[in-house]
Design an enzyme around this catalytic site. Sequence first.
Site, PDB file in Angstrom:
ATOM      1  N   LYS A   3      23.963  34.649  63.259  1.00 18.95           N
ATOM      2  CA  LYS A   3      24.039  33.639  62.069  1.00 18.95           C
ATOM      3  C   LYS A   3      22.690  34.062  61.225  1.00 18.95           C
ATOM      4  O   LYS A   3      21.592  34.477  61.523  1.00 18.95           O
ATOM      5  CB  LYS A   3      23.990  32.237  62.513  1.00 18.95           C
ATOM      6  CG  LYS A   3      24.103  31.314  61.335  1.00 18.95           C
ATOM      7  CD  LYS A   3      24.199  30.005  61.996  1.00 18.95           C
ATOM      8  CE  LYS A   3      24.486  28.991  60.730  1.00 18.95           C
ATOM      9  NZ  LYS A   3      24.625  27.645  61.428  1.00 18.95           N
ATOM     10  N   SER A  23      28.444  24.678  60.092  1.00 15.88           N
ATOM     11  CA  SER A  23      28.199  25.852  59.023  1.00 15.88           C
ATOM     12  C   SER A  23      28.222  27.213  59.701  1.00 15.88           C
ATOM     13  O   SER A  23      28.021  28.170  58.831  1.00 15.88           O
ATOM     14  CB  SER A  23      26.701  25.509  58.809  1.00 15.88           C
ATOM     15  OG  SER A  23      25.810  25.570  59.893  1.00 15.88           O
ATOM     16  N   SER A  75      27.447  22.379  63.895  1.00 13.87           N
ATOM     17  CA  SER A  75      27.773  23.481  63.166  1.00 13.87           C
ATOM     18  C   SER A  75      28.046  24.857  64.145  1.00 13.87           C
ATOM     19  O   SER A  75      28.370  25.863  63.720  1.00 13.87           O
ATOM     20  CB  SER A  75      26.162  24.019  62.481  1.00 13.87           C
ATOM     21  OG  SER A  75      26.385  23.315  61.273  1.00 13.87           O
TER      22      SER A  75
END
Lengths: 97, 492
Positions: B84, B159, B183
């Site tokens: 990420k 996210s 997330s």
Amino acid sequence: MSISKTEIEKLAKLAKLSFSDEELERFTAEFDEIIAFADTINQSIEGGTEEIRNVGARMVSFDDLRADEVMPSLPNEKILSNVEGYNGFFSVERSKK
Amino acid sequence: MEGSFLELTKLTALMAAEKIRKREISVIELTNAYLARIDELNGAIGAYITVCAEQALRQAESVQKKLDGRENILPLAGIPAGIKDNICTRDVKTTCASKMLDNFFPPYDAAVIEKLSESNVVILGKLNMDEFAMGSSNENSWYMPVKNPWDHERVPGGSSGGAAAAVASHMSCFALGSDTGGSIRQPASFCGVVGLKPTYGAVSRFGLIAFASSLDQIGPITRDVADCALVMNVIAGHDPLDSTSVDIEYPDYTTFLKNDVKGLKIGLPKEYFGSGLHEEVKAKILDAAKAYESYGAIIEEISLPFTEYAIPAYYIISSAEASSNLARYDGIKYGYRAKEYSDIIDLYKKTRSEGFGTEVKRRIMLGTYALSSGYYDAYYKKALKVRRLIFEDFQKAYQKVDVILGPTSPVTAFKIGEKTANPLEMYLSDVYTVSVNIAGLCAISLPCGFDSKGLPVGMQLIGKPFDEGTLIRAAYTYESNTGKSGVTNCGI
């Protein structure tokens, strides 16, 4: 509770943000709804309960602190490699004329 | 050739590692297969912001050299992974999907990246996300929204949307995401993969770009539960560079890969099955509870009475911390800098207003409000009190049960654009995930079937602090008996 455009402007100043008039209008309306929702938290409890800041936090006494030893670290040039136009100083425009 | 590439990317980390160990495939072949897959699909899905093809191949070659002629090979050696884009990677652009950090090249690796490198994992690139991890749909990326691999008109969740989409569409064997209010778990649920949010303090946050420091935690997104245990073995552990990292002995998580839940007490919180939960999701979770009963677990109804205050408390605490954490982006030390300004204050304002997207500004404003004089007691302090009440809710529940079962999200993946006009509605979709971060617990989301539209449904198991082992055991038991994860047949 209703929030005014003036309050939003004051918050923007505190947060070092600026908004166009149009953005400000939209933001004020949205914010009103979000704050009303955040307000529901005030129905949860009255008074007494102790706050908790961080569930994993441990109390550390001065005796527990590690020795202050020099450890390897990155050279200045590497640390400052993301600074725009760095040449030994952080250069910005004059703020006092 | 293409056919064999596709076959390679279908392998889980455990399966691929076995083939590498037996010299049936090389690390270079496997890395090439993933790079080809990314080349083919990333344009349509938008999972990666940065693909490090050359670096990945160099790394693959060097890992293969290390492995040649060696008997003791680390379990994840040669496995290609995506990261990420809020986890710092040395000299590889790390953007947080924000214009603010579009030119940011970290001078150091995050602790988890060092650990992956030491384990000879190959890093494929940096994965798309909601800007600064603020969002539940991945529509807040400055670069592009991520598409759900199961239906390109739908969101992958957020996210860590890029991470979940990459794992589901075989553009990455596994991924590291971060979870502040759901997330990792919610996108894992929307994309039909496994996502674990470790206990606060179990994985070092050193090098994770901060959103809300008392809630943030890095964790794995994988195809199945065994891979989740393998990745946890690498990333969990104490790190003196993160003051909130907890110094305990961390277990070998693979020892919990057991098909056995006999006598395990599983609690169903009645507050998680009320209005707002989609009927089809509810049916799947209740089916899973029945399945657990048939495997010998004991199902019990429990209550978490302060659940309804979790979302307002979460948005107050996380936004307050974000407004403070994001004060560092002023255009001076690194990141975006406005081109024209009249004085230093104007530089700060223009840099921040041009560099941050709408949702980030909204959260900074909400946080500034909650911390400002006159409102601090009514919002921030109150939220910290509610935090304790939620924590105590769980403590009481864990006197009766070993784990808690519920939905990960009240709905399956929604349409792109469906919730963007109403930020509050988007916030409410985090109802089942935020409490876990507020109370610092661990939780896993794993696939438990599909809705009538063919979209994956995720169930969530919530564990006691540092009891990831029990989550892995319970998840593995369900997976072994149903075969509902590890297969990400999303039609591409």
